[in-house]
Motif scaffolding. Structure first.
Motif, mmCIF file in Angstrom:
data_model
loop_
_atom_site.group_PDB
_atom_site.id
_atom_site.type_symbol
_atom_site.label_atom_id
_atom_site.label_comp_id
_atom_site.label_asym_id
_atom_site.label_seq_id
_atom_site.Cartn_x
_atom_site.Cartn_y
_atom_site.Cartn_z
ATOM 1 N N GLY A 134 5.973 6.430 1.715
ATOM 2 C CA GLY A 134 5.141 5.401 2.303
ATOM 3 C C GLY A 134 3.892 5.973 2.936
ATOM 4 N N ALA A 135 3.951 7.199 3.383
ATOM 5 C CA ALA A 135 2.805 7.975 3.848
ATOM 6 C C ALA A 135 2.815 9.288 3.081
ATOM 7 N N THR A 136 1.796 10.090 3.279
ATOM 8 C CA THR A 136 1.772 11.438 2.726
ATOM 9 C C THR A 136 1.804 12.415 3.888
ATOM 10 N N VAL A 137 2.773 13.309 3.885
ATOM 11 C CA VAL A 137 2.930 14.283 4.967
ATOM 12 C C VAL A 137 2.679 15.676 4.409
ATOM 13 N N ALA A 169 0.809 -1.211 0.000
ATOM 14 C CA ALA A 169 0.000 0.000 0.000
ATOM 15 C C ALA A 169 0.844 1.263 0.000
ATOM 16 N N ASP A 170 2.167 1.098 0.075
ATOM 17 C CA ASP A 170 3.061 2.253 0.044
ATOM 18 C C ASP A 170 3.400 2.687 -1.375
ATOM 19 N N SER A 171 3.061 1.904 -2.369
ATOM 20 C CA SER A 171 3.636 2.078 -3.697
ATOM 21 C C SER A 171 2.704 2.826 -4.633
ATOM 22 N N ASP A 172 3.269 3.758 -5.386
ATOM 23 C CA ASP A 172 2.563 4.443 -6.447
ATOM 24 C C ASP A 172 2.763 3.669 -7.744
ATOM 25 N N ALA A 206 4.454 4.256 13.739
ATOM 26 C CA ALA A 206 5.813 4.619 13.329
ATOM 27 C C ALA A 206 5.835 6.013 12.711
ATOM 28 N N GLN A 207 4.851 6.302 11.865
ATOM 29 C CA GLN A 207 4.823 7.627 11.239
ATOM 30 C C GLN A 207 4.617 8.726 12.284
ATOM 31 N N TYR A 208 3.723 8.492 13.238
ATOM 32 C CA TYR A 208 3.536 9.466 14.307
ATOM 33 C C TYR A 208 4.828 9.676 15.080
ATOM 34 N N SER A 209 5.492 8.583 15.402
ATOM 35 C CA SER A 209 6.734 8.677 16.167
ATOM 36 C C SER A 209 7.813 9.423 15.389
ATOM 37 N N MET A 210 7.882 9.223 14.077
ATOM 38 C CA MET A 210 8.860 9.944 13.272
ATOM 39 C C MET A 210 8.654 11.445 13.362
ATOM 40 N N GLY A 256 -2.095 4.745 4.566
ATOM 41 C CA GLY A 256 -3.132 3.878 4.022
ATOM 42 C C GLY A 256 -2.753 2.418 4.121
ATOM 43 N N ALA A 257 -3.758 1.559 3.991
ATOM 44 C CA ALA A 257 -3.517 0.115 3.989
ATOM 45 C C ALA A 257 -4.599 -0.564 3.167
ATOM 46 N N GLN A 258 -4.195 -1.554 2.403
ATOM 47 C CA GLN A 258 -5.153 -2.380 1.694
ATOM 48 C C GLN A 258 -5.774 -3.380 2.656
ATOM 49 N N ALA A 259 -7.025 -3.693 2.428
ATOM 50 C CA ALA A 259 -7.707 -4.654 3.299
ATOM 51 C C ALA A 259 -7.185 -6.063 3.056
ATOM 52 N N ARG A 260 -7.194 -6.877 4.091
ATOM 53 C CA ARG A 260 -6.887 -8.300 3.942
ATOM 54 C C ARG A 260 -8.038 -8.997 3.216
ATOM 55 N N PHE A 261 -7.824 -10.249 2.855
ATOM 56 C CA PHE A 261 -8.861 -11.012 2.169
ATOM 57 C C PHE A 261 -10.145 -11.061 2.998
ATOM 58 N N SER A 262 -9.990 -11.100 4.311
ATOM 59 C CA SER A 262 -11.147 -11.148 5.206
ATOM 60 C C SER A 262 -11.854 -9.810 5.315
#
Length: 429
Positions: free
Chosen positions: A333-336, A289-292, A420-424, A401-407
């Motif tokens: 990997g995120a948008t800031v 989900a990080d990739s353009d 991690a992004q918040y901590s950065m 963002g994140a893609q949903a799992r199969f479930s």
């Protein structure tokens, strides 16, 4: 909301104490309210603004992801990676479909362009495969592409716009002619466009055509650039279609009035990480989900005008960017987003995570109060993210963002990446 909670609490207390206790309770409440009124009448300097909630960074679950600012190094494995910097700059000068028609506000796609197969693919690329040899032969350098629609099935509207840069005016004109030649086919006809107010060189190169009069294409050379447009309108009307294609051409020529091609030898000198913002942005090598799309490169910076092309609702985001004073955006990997101040950051967070009709809120990552996380009913079009979470720290907003799992659930890495992004951001000083 606070008043609602008080009313619920009052009814609950009444049930516990019984009806006889209500008069005494009412009198006590009156005293409290009177005292509060006196306190509220005191003059307090300044204006109330939202504040950040303290977070114990040591308790955040960040998994294998970086939890502090990183050293960002631009990635150049091919010449396309270097040219992508110029392409991202060109996004600033690409007209937004919503500025042509406010109904055409919903994201369909956006990306930077190159002569690679990622830009020319009959199934998934923005342009047909038979355009690729034309782009290669005329040495396509860079490009920017966007498309949006009005999210309607019965009265569909669609606008695609792209600008492609070539080495010379001659190669741009040759590429435009080549693209138009591929569009010529039995059953296809020209769509007349009024170009009387255009400069002579632009007027001569404009060609618009259609197979069905509810949709059509536009190709025009303009200096070292080629403008490409595609429009869908709700009715079969060649005059209306010609009018829409003309609006698109005029809007794009206006948007690129200040666009000057960067000399090839100067492209490596274009800014790639102003103020170290990409070092505060989650890297993109960890999660799908990080990739353009292909050709986008690993991490890039955008002006607000350029970044708007990636937003799900352009009208909402445009107003939110302006209100928040967004002046720089990093996408990795995120948008800031960098805003004016903390209050502006919270306002932008609200706008970017506003729930659609069938969207849902989801819990924040453990330990982060200043987050707002949602699940989209329809995945975000570019990275196919179904889960989004926006965090605020100082003047920065970060969206992960994140893609949903199969479930259908969020992957375990989602909470870790948000944390991690918040901590950065929090450890950036």
């Amino acid at each position: 909301m606070k008043r609602l909670r008080w009313q619920r609490g009052f009814r609950g207390l009444r049930a516990v104490l019984g009806h006889r206790a209500v008069p005494a309770l009412t009198a006590a409440v009156a005293v409290v309210i009177a005292s509060a009124s006196v306190v509220a009448s005191w003059s307090v300097p300044g204006h109330p603004v939202p504040g950040m909630t303290p977070t114990d960074l040591s308790k955040l679950r960040v998994g294998p992801y970086p939890s502090a600012p990183t050293e960002f190094t631009p990635f150049y494995s091919t010449v396309h990676d270097a040219y992508a910097v110029e392409s991202r700059r060109m996004l600033t000068f690409l007209a937004g479909p919503d500025t042509i028609d406010p109904d055409v506000r919903f994201l369909g796609g956006a990306q930077v362009l190159s002569s690679s197969s990622g830009s020319f693919d009959d199934a998934d690329g923005p342009f047909p495969k038979n355009w690729q040899p034309i782009a290669e032969r005329n040495r396509l350098i860079a490009g920017a592409y966007t498309w949006r629609n009005n999210d309607s099935v019965r009265a569909r509207k669609h606008i695609t716009l792209a600008i492609l840069r070539f080495p010379t005016e001659q190669t741009a004109r040759a590429a435009a002619d080549g693209f138009n030649d591929t569009l010529d086919a039995p059953g296809r006809h020209r769509i007349p466009i009024d170009t009387s107010d255009l400069a002579a060189d632009s007027r001569e190169s404009v060609r618009a055509s259609s197979r069905a009069d509810d949709r059509g294409e536009l190709v025009a050379a303009h200096g070292v650039y080629v403008i490409v447009g595609h429009a869908v309108i709700p009715q079969n009307d060649p005059a209306a279609l010609g009018g829409r294609l003309r609006e698109m051409l005029r809007a794009q020529l206006t948007a690129m009035a200040e666009l000057k091609p960067t000399p090839l030898e100067d492209i490596p000198d274009l800014p790639t990480n102003p103020d170290g913002i990409l070092g505060l942005t989650l890297p993109n090598q960890y999660d799908s989900a990080d990739s353009d799309p292909p050709g986008m490169g690993r991490g890039g910076i955008y002006t607000p005008a350029g970044a708007l092309h990636y937003e799900r609702d352009a009208v909402t985001a445009r107003a939110a960017f302006e209100a928040a004073g967004v002046d720089l955006v990093a996408r990795n990997g995120a948008t800031v987003y960098r805003t004016r101040d903390l209050a502006a950051a919270f306002g932008l967070q609200t706008a970017l995570t506003r729930l659609g009709r069938d969207d849902d809120e989801v819990p924040n990552p453990a330990g982060i109060t200043d987050a707002h996380c949602i699940r989209l009913d329809e995945p975000e079009p570019i990275r196919r993210a179904e889960y989004l979470c926006a965090v605020v720290y100082g003047r920065y907003v970060a969206v992960i963002g994140a893609q949903a799992r199969f479930s259908g659930g969020a992957p375990a890495s989602f909470e870790q990446r948000v944390s991690a992004q918040y901590s950065m951001l929090a450890r950036s000083g």
